[in-house]
Structure formats: structure tokens, C-alpha cells
Scaffold this motif. Structure first.
Motif, PDB file in Angstrom:
ATOM      1  N   THR A 156     -48.616  14.136 -38.983  1.00 27.54           N
ATOM      2  CA  THR A 156     -47.918  13.952 -37.712  1.00 27.54           C
ATOM      3  C   THR A 156     -48.841  13.576 -36.556  1.00 27.54           C
ATOM      4  O   THR A 156     -48.364  13.049 -35.548  1.00 27.54           O
ATOM      5  CB  THR A 156     -47.168  15.247 -37.334  1.00 27.54           C
ATOM      6  N   GLN A 157     -50.142  13.811 -36.678  1.00 27.48           N
ATOM      7  CA  GLN A 157     -51.024  13.761 -35.504  1.00 27.48           C
ATOM      8  C   GLN A 157     -51.721  12.429 -35.270  1.00 27.48           C
ATOM      9  O   GLN A 157     -52.567  12.334 -34.392  1.00 27.48           O
ATOM     10  CB  GLN A 157     -52.084  14.873 -35.594  1.00 27.48           C
ATOM     11  N   LYS A 158     -51.380  11.406 -36.024  1.00 28.66           N
ATOM     12  CA  LYS A 158     -52.051  10.120 -35.851  1.00 28.66           C
ATOM     13  C   LYS A 158     -51.057   9.073 -35.366  1.00 28.66           C
ATOM     14  O   LYS A 158     -50.673   9.066 -34.208  1.00 28.66           O
ATOM     15  CB  LYS A 158     -52.755   9.732 -37.150  1.00 28.66           C
ATOM     16  N   GLY A 159     -50.626   8.182 -36.249  1.00 34.26           N
ATOM     17  CA  GLY A 159     -49.722   7.116 -35.824  1.00 34.26           C
ATOM     18  C   GLY A 159     -48.367   7.603 -35.360  1.00 34.26           C
ATOM     19  O   GLY A 159     -47.710   6.942 -34.549  1.00 34.26           O
ATOM     20  N   ILE A 160     -47.921   8.748 -35.845  1.00 30.47           N
ATOM     21  CA  ILE A 160     -46.616   9.272 -35.440  1.00 30.47           C
ATOM     22  C   ILE A 160     -46.652   9.824 -34.020  1.00 30.47           C
ATOM     23  O   ILE A 160     -45.651   9.764 -33.295  1.00 30.47           O
ATOM     24  CB  ILE A 160     -46.150  10.364 -36.432  1.00 30.47           C
ATOM     25  N   GLY A 161     -47.785  10.382 -33.602  1.00 39.01           N
ATOM     26  CA  GLY A 161     -47.936  10.785 -32.206  1.00 39.01           C
ATOM     27  C   GLY A 161     -47.462  12.180 -31.864  1.00 39.01           C
ATOM     28  O   GLY A 161     -47.096  12.457 -30.723  1.00 39.01           O
ATOM     29  N   ALA A 162     -47.464  13.103 -32.832  1.00 39.34           N
ATOM     30  CA  ALA A 162     -47.141  14.505 -32.577  1.00 39.34           C
ATOM     31  C   ALA A 162     -48.395  15.343 -32.820  1.00 39.34           C
ATOM     32  O   ALA A 162     -49.393  14.829 -33.328  1.00 39.34           O
ATOM     33  CB  ALA A 162     -45.997  14.955 -33.498  1.00 39.34           C
ATOM     34  N   PRO A 163     -48.380  16.621 -32.489  1.00 38.33           N
ATOM     35  CA  PRO A 163     -49.535  17.463 -32.828  1.00 38.33           C
ATOM     36  C   PRO A 163     -49.666  17.637 -34.336  1.00 38.33           C
ATOM     37  O   PRO A 163     -48.712  17.413 -35.084  1.00 38.33           O
ATOM     38  CB  PRO A 163     -49.200  18.809 -32.152  1.00 38.33           C
ATOM     39  N   PRO A 164     -50.844  18.075 -34.802  1.00 37.54           N
ATOM     40  CA  PRO A 164     -50.998  18.328 -36.237  1.00 37.54           C
ATOM     41  C   PRO A 164     -50.195  19.554 -36.670  1.00 37.54           C
ATOM     42  O   PRO A 164     -50.008  20.489 -35.893  1.00 37.54           O
ATOM     43  CB  PRO A 164     -52.511  18.578 -36.393  1.00 37.54           C
ATOM     44  N   GLY A 165     -49.710  19.525 -37.916  1.00 35.55           N
ATOM     45  CA  GLY A 165     -48.998  20.691 -38.413  1.00 35.55           C
ATOM     46  C   GLY A 165     -47.934  20.400 -39.451  1.00 35.55           C
ATOM     47  O   GLY A 165     -47.493  21.306 -40.157  1.00 35.55           O
ATOM     48  N   LEU A 166     -47.525  19.139 -39.581  1.00 39.64           N
ATOM     49  CA  LEU A 166     -46.548  18.760 -40.593  1.00 39.64           C
ATOM     50  C   LEU A 166     -47.059  17.546 -41.358  1.00 39.64           C
ATOM     51  O   LEU A 166     -47.867  16.765 -40.841  1.00 39.64           O
ATOM     52  CB  LEU A 166     -45.192  18.423 -39.963  1.00 39.64           C
ATOM     53  N   SER A 167     -46.581  17.394 -42.577  1.00 36.05           N
ATOM     54  CA  SER A 167     -46.971  16.259 -43.410  1.00 36.05           C
ATOM     55  C   SER A 167     -45.728  15.618 -44.013  1.00 36.05           C
ATOM     56  O   SER A 167     -45.180  16.114 -45.002  1.00 36.05           O
ATOM     57  CB  SER A 167     -47.912  16.707 -44.537  1.00 36.05           C
ATOM     58  N   PRO A 168     -45.248  14.518 -43.441  1.00 38.78           N
ATOM     59  CA  PRO A 168     -44.109  13.817 -44.039  1.00 38.78           C
ATOM     60  C   PRO A 168     -44.440  13.335 -45.448  1.00 38.78           C
ATOM     61  O   PRO A 168     -45.518  12.773 -45.692  1.00 38.78           O
ATOM     62  CB  PRO A 168     -43.887  12.636 -43.094  1.00 38.78           C
ATOM     63  N   VAL A 169     -43.519  13.549 -46.380  1.00 36.13           N
ATOM     64  CA  VAL A 169     -43.679  13.069 -47.748  1.00 36.13           C
ATOM     65  C   VAL A 169     -42.404  12.372 -48.187  1.00 36.13           C
ATOM     66  O   VAL A 169     -41.325  12.610 -47.629  1.00 36.13           O
ATOM     67  CB  VAL A 169     -44.001  14.216 -48.739  1.00 36.13           C
TER      68      VAL A 169
END
Length: 405
Positions: free
Chosen positions: A198-211
Motif C-alpha cells: 500500500t505504501q508505494k504506488g497506491i499512496g497509503a501508509p504501509p500495513g496492507l498487501s493487496p493480492v
């Protein structure tokens, strides 16, 4: 006693490293929304909308698409632990730190790993993958990093995916640094499993991993001879929570899902094609400016990531001191190299919210000033002029800054 622990006041940095990237104020605002239960009807609606938006961003119709509760590494564990079991053969591309992690995880899961290696900073050629597939008796999985964060390499995927399927294997990719920045075409490339963060191209804080898992991958998971070694990352269990049954598995991080929800709204409002163009334009400008300054780009030409540029540290320059001065004088964070590239490169990220024209000009000006003060010969102003010309070449004049607004 409370006086010993003052109120949190971290500095507001300009994050131009490999992640995390800066977060849009709308995302921060979403995070102060009321916390509700993980099965509350309002949160269930958020869950469903997140899945729908992730399918748009992944460019897939996969039913099993959701955010794992954990960082991008949790997504990696989820994909590998569900698709591999003892004795399976996995072909793993290793051309940087994160390919090495993929191979390590596969090995710990009991798989027989066929490493396909390339020098750090270069792509893995499809012919190398095919040779490993031929050498394997019954390959089950090919796994490779799409955007290698440690080197700045943009790995071509489509031909490798075709090879994997030709030899009867599934295809998994690491899109931690690519999703939301460059095309990730899950269905078009026939990718069976993919994870991001979540914390790179998506632009949210770190903490989730879309799969996301294809129907083929889910069929393989259901046909396993043994249970997934990880209870927490067992997709067969998690899908019962994220699916219509709503069976309790774990307490989802409510606030992080709010952040992801709003970040995905912003991505979709901008439009994926426009977002990809923004990242290309800003990278072209930054890389042109860096070259005009006399700096060398470290990654293989023709395969450089637009969202993460790797710059070779000039001879005689203290790379750590440059990073320290960027932080002290300009409030800018960039990153050092990893593994064999430690001390040899800088990693400059222009991703998500951070991929802005003003950040390109700021980092170029800052590097000019700092490197010039250290004795690196620079013609002041050349970098900014080269960046301006690159924007014009991309069809963007001074009145059309490629920002996320």
C-alpha cells in the motif's frame, strides 16, 4: 511519569526513497474515521468496495482479490505459502534483493528451487527462464519480481508468463513497487498470483498487501496434498472472511483499510493510464537532469523503472553524507543501495503522491548544491534545463505539470 514520553511529533519529510511514499491528505483524513467492528455492516461495505477497486487497479476479474493484513512481505508469504508445498519445483528469478527473498521463502516451504540469476541491475532474459523450466522435472511455479526495488530494474513479464504456462507451471509476480506506477496487467499477461503493497504506488501508509489469485491458482490451492503451512496466510481460510460467508479469521486493521479505500479512490479518479504517464514523464525529467549533472544511471538501459531511479555514486563522494545533507538541508529522504550495491548507488523514488514535477526540480537542485559543495564538478542549472526539455519532449510544457492533482 507521562512527561517522560512526550507527544509524537515526527518531522514531515519529503519521501523520495523506495517507499514509503508521501500520503495524500485525503488518505490521512480517511484514517480518522470512526473505528467499527471487523464485521460491522459499514466495514463490510468498505471491504466489498476495496475488492472491486483492487480488481480495477490489478486489471483483473479474479474473484479472490483482497488486501492481506500485513506489509508487502506478508503478500509474498501468502502467495508462496499457498502455491507451494514440500517437493514442489519452483523456478525463481533472482536479480536483486527481493528476488533473493522469493527464493528463500520458496526454499523454507520445502520447494526445490531452481534459481535463475542475473547481475544486479540487469533483467532476467526469457531464455534463462526456459532453460530452468526444461531442467525441472515438473515445474509448478515461476516467480519473479516485476519492479526490483533494490536495483531499479523493470522486468518484462509477458513472455516469461507464456513460457511458464507452456511448461505447465503457474506464474506469480511481485508487484510491490509496480502497482499504481506502471502497467500491471494480471489478466492480459495471464498471471496466476500477484502481491503488492500500500505504501508505494497506491499512496497509503504501509500495513496492507493487496493480492490476487486466478481461478487456476485457486484450483491448485484446493488440490494441495497438505494444508498451507501458514495458518494466518491460508487463503482458503481468509477468503471465508473476505467472501460472502464472513467467517471470523482475524481482526482486520480497520483504519488501514480506510486508508487503502481512499487511496484507491484517488488512483481510479486520476485514471491508470494518466497515472502511468505521470510517472513516465517525471522519471524522464529526473533522469535527464541527473545525466546533465554528470551522474550515471545504474540500471540497464531500456529497462529502467520510472518510479525508482538508481544513480551511481560518483568516485570520491561520500554517499552517506549526501543522504544526510539531503535530509538536513532539504528535508528529503532517499535511500542507499542494498547487498552488493551498498555504497555504490542511491535509490531515488518518484512514486504515487511523490511523483510530482516540483519534487523532480527540488531533488535535482538539492543534489546540484550538495554534490557541488563536495567538489563534484557541476555546471549549475544544466540539470533543471535538461528536465524542462524532457517535459517538453513528453508533451508537457510549463503550464501542465504532471502531478497527482
Amino acid at each position: 511519569m507521562a512527561d517522560q514520553f512526550p507527544e509524537l511529533r515526527p518531522a514531515a519529510r519529503i519521501l523520495l526513497g523506495p517507499g514509503p511514499s508521501n500520503v495524500h491528505p485525503r488518505v490521512m483524513k480517511a484514517m480518522v474515521s470512526p473505528v467499527v467492528g471487523h464485521l460491522d455492516p459499514d466495514f463490510v461495505k468498505v471491504m466489498e468496495d476495496i475488492k472491486r477497486m483492487l480488481r480495477i487497479v490489478f486489471r483483473t476479474s479474479n474473484e479472490i482479490t483482497f488486501p492481506v493484513s500485513g506489509t508487502g512481505s506478508a503478500g509474498m508469504e501468502t502467495v508462496m505459502a499457498n502455491l507451494l508445498e514440500d517437493g514442489d519445483e519452483a523456478v525463481v528469478g533472482v536479480h536483486g534483493a527481493f528476488g533473493s527473498r522469493l527464493a528463500e521463502v520458496a526454499s523454507r516451504l520445502g520447494a526445490k528451487v531452481h534459481k535463475v540469476e542475473a547481475d544486479w541491475g540487469r533483467i532476467i532474459e526469457p531464455a534463462q527462464i526456459e532453460a530452468a523450466l526444461k531442467a525441472a522435472k515438473k515445474p509448478k511455479l515461476v516467480a519473479i519480481v516485476h519492479a526490483e526495488t533494490s536495483t531499479g530494474i523493470h522486468q518484462p513479464i509477458e513472455e516469461i508468463s507464456k513460457l511458464a504456462h507452456r511448461y505447465g507451471a503457474m506464474m506469480a509476480i511481485d508487484a510491490v513497487t509496480s502497482l499504481g506506477c506502471v502497467p500491471v496487467e494480471i489478466d492480459q499477461w495471464e498471471i496466476d498470483a500477484c502481491y503488492s503493497c500500500t505504501q508505494k504506488g497506491i499512496g497509503a501508509p504501509p500495513g496492507l498487501s493487496p493480492v490476487t489469485f486466478s481461478a487456476r491458482a485457486m484450483a491448485a490451492i484446493k488440490q494441495r496434498k497438505s494444508k498451507c503451512r501458514s495458518w494466518y496466510f491460508d487463503v482458503g481460510l481468509i477468503e471465508q472472511y473476505w467472501g460472502p460467508d464472513r467467517l471470523y479469521h482475524h481482526t482486520a486493521p480497520i483504519t488501514m483499510n480506510y486508508a487503502l479505500y481512499e487511496a484507491l479512490r484517488i488512483v481510479i479518479e486520476e485514471g491508470l493510464e494518466k497515472r502511468w504517464r505521470r510517472h513516465r514523464a517525471n522519471a524522464a525529467a529526473f533522469q535527464a537532469g541527473a545525466r546533465a549533472m554528470g551522474l550515471e544511471l545504474a540500471a540497464q538501459e531500456g529497462y529502467r523503472l520510472p518510479q525508482l531511479s538508481t544513480i551511481a555514486v560518483p568516485a570520491g563522494i561520500d554517499e552517506m553524507k549526501v543522504r544526510a545533507e539531503l535530509l538536513r538541508l532539504f528535508n528529503i529522504e532517499i535511500a542507499a543501495g542494498l547487498g552488493p550495491l551498498k555504497g555504490k548507488i542511491w535509490r531515488v523514488g518518484l512514486m504515487g503522491e511523490g511523483s510530482r514535477r516540483e519534487n523532480v526540480m527540488l531533488i535535482l537542485n538539492a543534489l546540484e548544491e550538495i554534490l557541488g559543495s563536495m567538489g563534484f564538478e557541476i555546471s549549475r542549472g544544466r540539470a533543471l534545463s535538461a528536465a524542462d526539455r524532457a517535459y517538453v519532449a513528453e508533451g508537457l510544457g510549463a503550464g501542465e505539470p504532471p502531478s497527482g492533482d
